[in-house]
Design a protein around this motif. Structure first.
Motif, PDB file in Angstrom:
ATOM      1  N   GLY A   1       5.845   1.979  -4.375  1.00  0.00           N
ATOM      2  CA  GLY A   1       4.554   2.647  -4.475  1.00  0.00           C
ATOM      3  C   GLY A   1       3.537   2.096  -3.488  1.00  0.00           C
ATOM      4  O   GLY A   1       3.649   0.964  -3.028  1.00  0.00           O
ATOM      5  N   ARG A   2       2.579   2.922  -3.202  1.00  0.00           N
ATOM      6  CA  ARG A   2       1.493   2.530  -2.296  1.00  0.00           C
ATOM      7  C   ARG A   2       0.517   1.599  -2.991  1.00  0.00           C
ATOM      8  O   ARG A   2       0.392   1.601  -4.201  1.00  0.00           O
ATOM      9  N   VAL A   3      -0.201   0.843  -2.168  1.00  0.00           N
ATOM     10  CA  VAL A   3      -1.287  -0.014  -2.627  1.00  0.00           C
ATOM     11  C   VAL A   3      -2.572   0.578  -2.070  1.00  0.00           C
ATOM     12  O   VAL A   3      -2.668   0.867  -0.879  1.00  0.00           O
ATOM     13  N   LYS A   4      -3.531   0.798  -2.932  1.00  0.00           N
ATOM     14  CA  LYS A   4      -4.821   1.334  -2.507  1.00  0.00           C
ATOM     15  C   LYS A   4      -5.619   0.222  -1.838  1.00  0.00           C
ATOM     16  O   LYS A   4      -5.883  -0.809  -2.445  1.00  0.00           O
ATOM     17  N   LEU A   5      -5.981   0.403  -0.579  1.00  0.00           N
ATOM     18  CA  LEU A   5      -6.736  -0.599   0.167  1.00  0.00           C
ATOM     19  C   LEU A   5      -8.214  -0.262   0.261  1.00  0.00           C
ATOM     20  O   LEU A   5      -9.036  -1.140   0.498  1.00  0.00           O
ATOM     21  N   GLY A   6      -8.543   0.977   0.110  1.00  0.00           N
ATOM     22  CA  GLY A   6      -9.932   1.419   0.196  1.00  0.00           C
ATOM     23  C   GLY A   6     -10.050   2.800  -0.419  1.00  0.00           C
ATOM     24  O   GLY A   6      -9.108   3.306  -1.026  1.00  0.00           O
ATOM     25  N   LEU A   7     -11.199   3.418  -0.247  1.00  0.00           N
ATOM     26  CA  LEU A   7     -11.425   4.732  -0.833  1.00  0.00           C
ATOM     27  C   LEU A   7     -10.404   5.769  -0.370  1.00  0.00           C
ATOM     28  O   LEU A   7      -9.910   6.565  -1.159  1.00  0.00           O
ATOM     29  N   SER A   8     -10.093   5.762   0.907  1.00  0.00           N
ATOM     30  CA  SER A   8      -9.150   6.746   1.428  1.00  0.00           C
ATOM     31  C   SER A   8      -8.042   6.093   2.241  1.00  0.00           C
ATOM     32  O   SER A   8      -7.455   6.718   3.122  1.00  0.00           O
ATOM     33  N   THR A   9      -7.752   4.841   1.938  1.00  0.00           N
ATOM     34  CA  THR A   9      -6.728   4.114   2.676  1.00  0.00           C
ATOM     35  C   THR A   9      -5.725   3.499   1.713  1.00  0.00           C
ATOM     36  O   THR A   9      -6.093   2.852   0.750  1.00  0.00           O
ATOM     37  N   SER A  10      -4.467   3.738   2.005  1.00  0.00           N
ATOM     38  CA  SER A  10      -3.418   3.089   1.235  1.00  0.00           C
ATOM     39  C   SER A  10      -2.295   2.698   2.178  1.00  0.00           C
ATOM     40  O   SER A  10      -2.191   3.202   3.295  1.00  0.00           O
ATOM     41  N   ALA A  11      -1.469   1.775   1.719  1.00  0.00           N
ATOM     42  CA  ALA A  11      -0.382   1.269   2.540  1.00  0.00           C
ATOM     43  C   ALA A  11       0.719   0.772   1.628  1.00  0.00           C
ATOM     44  O   ALA A  11       0.553   0.668   0.407  1.00  0.00           O
ATOM     45  N   TRP A  12       1.859   0.464   2.217  1.00  0.00           N
ATOM     46  CA  TRP A  12       2.986  -0.077   1.488  1.00  0.00           C
ATOM     47  C   TRP A  12       3.152  -1.539   1.868  1.00  0.00           C
ATOM     48  O   TRP A  12       2.804  -1.957   2.965  1.00  0.00           O
ATOM     49  N   ILE A  13       3.714  -2.328   0.960  1.00  0.00           N
ATOM     50  CA  ILE A  13       3.953  -3.741   1.230  1.00  0.00           C
ATOM     51  C   ILE A  13       5.287  -3.863   1.963  1.00  0.00           C
ATOM     52  O   ILE A  13       6.320  -3.373   1.487  1.00  0.00           O
ATOM     53  N   GLU A  14       5.242  -4.514   3.113  1.00  0.00           N
ATOM     54  CA  GLU A  14       6.409  -4.605   3.979  1.00  0.00           C
ATOM     55  C   GLU A  14       7.641  -5.168   3.259  1.00  0.00           C
ATOM     56  O   GLU A  14       8.744  -4.633   3.392  1.00  0.00           O
ATOM     57  N   SER A  15       7.465  -6.219   2.486  1.00  0.00           N
ATOM     58  CA  SER A  15       8.608  -6.839   1.802  1.00  0.00           C
ATOM     59  C   SER A  15       9.248  -5.881   0.804  1.00  0.00           C
ATOM     60  O   SER A  15      10.475  -5.907   0.604  1.00  0.00           O
ATOM     61  N   GLU A  16       8.453  -5.015   0.185  1.00  0.00           N
ATOM     62  CA  GLU A  16       9.009  -4.032  -0.750  1.00  0.00           C
ATOM     63  C   GLU A  16       9.816  -2.969  -0.008  1.00  0.00           C
ATOM     64  O   GLU A  16      10.852  -2.519  -0.492  1.00  0.00           O
ATOM     65  N   ILE A  17       9.350  -2.589   1.176  1.00  0.00           N
ATOM     66  CA  ILE A  17      10.077  -1.622   2.000  1.00  0.00           C
ATOM     67  C   ILE A  17      11.395  -2.241   2.464  1.00  0.00           C
ATOM     68  O   ILE A  17      12.447  -1.601   2.444  1.00  0.00           O
ATOM     69  N   GLN A  18      11.348  -3.500   2.866  1.00  0.00           N
ATOM     70  CA  GLN A  18      12.566  -4.195   3.298  1.00  0.00           C
ATOM     71  C   GLN A  18      13.567  -4.312   2.154  1.00  0.00           C
ATOM     72  O   GLN A  18      14.766  -4.111   2.350  1.00  0.00           O
ATOM     73  N   ALA A  19      13.091  -4.625   0.951  1.00  0.00           N
ATOM     74  CA  ALA A  19      13.976  -4.735  -0.207  1.00  0.00           C
ATOM     75  C   ALA A  19      14.591  -3.380  -0.542  1.00  0.00           C
ATOM     76  O   ALA A  19      15.783  -3.289  -0.875  1.00  0.00           O
ATOM     77  N   TRP A  20      13.794  -2.316  -0.453  1.00  0.00           N
ATOM     78  CA  TRP A  20      14.300  -0.969  -0.703  1.00  0.00           C
ATOM     79  C   TRP A  20      15.406  -0.638   0.304  1.00  0.00           C
ATOM     80  O   TRP A  20      16.469  -0.131  -0.078  1.00  0.00           O
ATOM     81  N   ALA A  21      15.173  -0.945   1.582  1.00  0.00           N
ATOM     82  CA  ALA A  21      16.165  -0.666   2.627  1.00  0.00           C
ATOM     83  C   ALA A  21      17.440  -1.471   2.383  1.00  0.00           C
ATOM     84  O   ALA A  21      18.552  -0.943   2.514  1.00  0.00           O
ATOM     85  N   ALA A  22      17.303  -2.733   2.020  1.00  0.00           N
ATOM     86  CA  ALA A  22      18.469  -3.572   1.748  1.00  0.00           C
ATOM     87  C   ALA A  22      19.274  -3.020   0.575  1.00  0.00           C
ATOM     88  O   ALA A  22      20.511  -3.012   0.604  1.00  0.00           O
ATOM     89  N   ALA A  23      18.589  -2.532  -0.449  1.00  0.00           N
ATOM     90  CA  ALA A  23      19.274  -1.948  -1.605  1.00  0.00           C
ATOM     91  C   ALA A  23      20.010  -0.671  -1.214  1.00  0.00           C
ATOM     92  O   ALA A  23      21.127  -0.418  -1.690  1.00  0.00           O
ATOM     93  N   ARG A  24      19.404   0.117  -0.356  1.00  0.00           N
ATOM     94  CA  ARG A  24      20.053   1.351   0.105  1.00  0.00           C
ATOM     95  C   ARG A  24      21.306   1.027   0.909  1.00  0.00           C
ATOM     96  O   ARG A  24      22.332   1.681   0.775  1.00  0.00           O
TER      97      ARG A  24
END
Length: 79
Positions: free
Chosen positions: A48-71
Motif C-alpha cells: 500500500g501507499r504511504v500518504k506523504l502530503g495532501l496530494s502526494t503518496s509513495a511506496w516504501i522501497e523495501s516493501e516493493i523489493q520484498a514483493w518482487a522477491a516473493a513474486r
C-alpha cells in the motif's frame, strides 16, 4: 537526553533507512503499468501507499523489493 531528542534521533535513523518511491519509479522497478499497480494494491496483492502530503503518496522501497522477491520465489516454486 530528553524524549524529544530520542524521537528526533530515531527519525533521523528512519530517514536514512527508508526510501520512498513515487509511481513512475514503482512502475519502472516492477515492470507493472500504473493501472496494474493500483488494481493489485486494491486487491491487497501489492504494498500500500504511504500518504506523504495532501496530494502526494509513495511506496516504501523495501516493501516493493520484498514483493518482487516473493513474486520471484513463487514463480520458481520456492514459495
Amino acid at each position: 537526553m530528553t524524549d524529544s531528542s530520542v524521537s528526533v534521533s530515531n527519525a533521523r535513523v528512519l530517514d536514512a533507512l527508508i526510501q520512498f518511491l513515487r509511481l513512475p519509479a514503482v512502475c519502472a522497478r516492477t515492470g507493472l503499468s500504473r493501472s496494474q499497480v493500483y488494481r493489485l494494491e486494491a486487491e491487497g496483492k501489492f504494498p500500500g501507499r504511504v500518504k506523504l502530503g495532501l496530494s502526494t503518496s509513495a511506496w516504501i522501497e523495501s516493501e516493493i523489493q520484498a514483493w518482487a522477491a516473493a513474486r520471484i520465489a513463487a514463480s520458481r516454486g520456492d514459495a
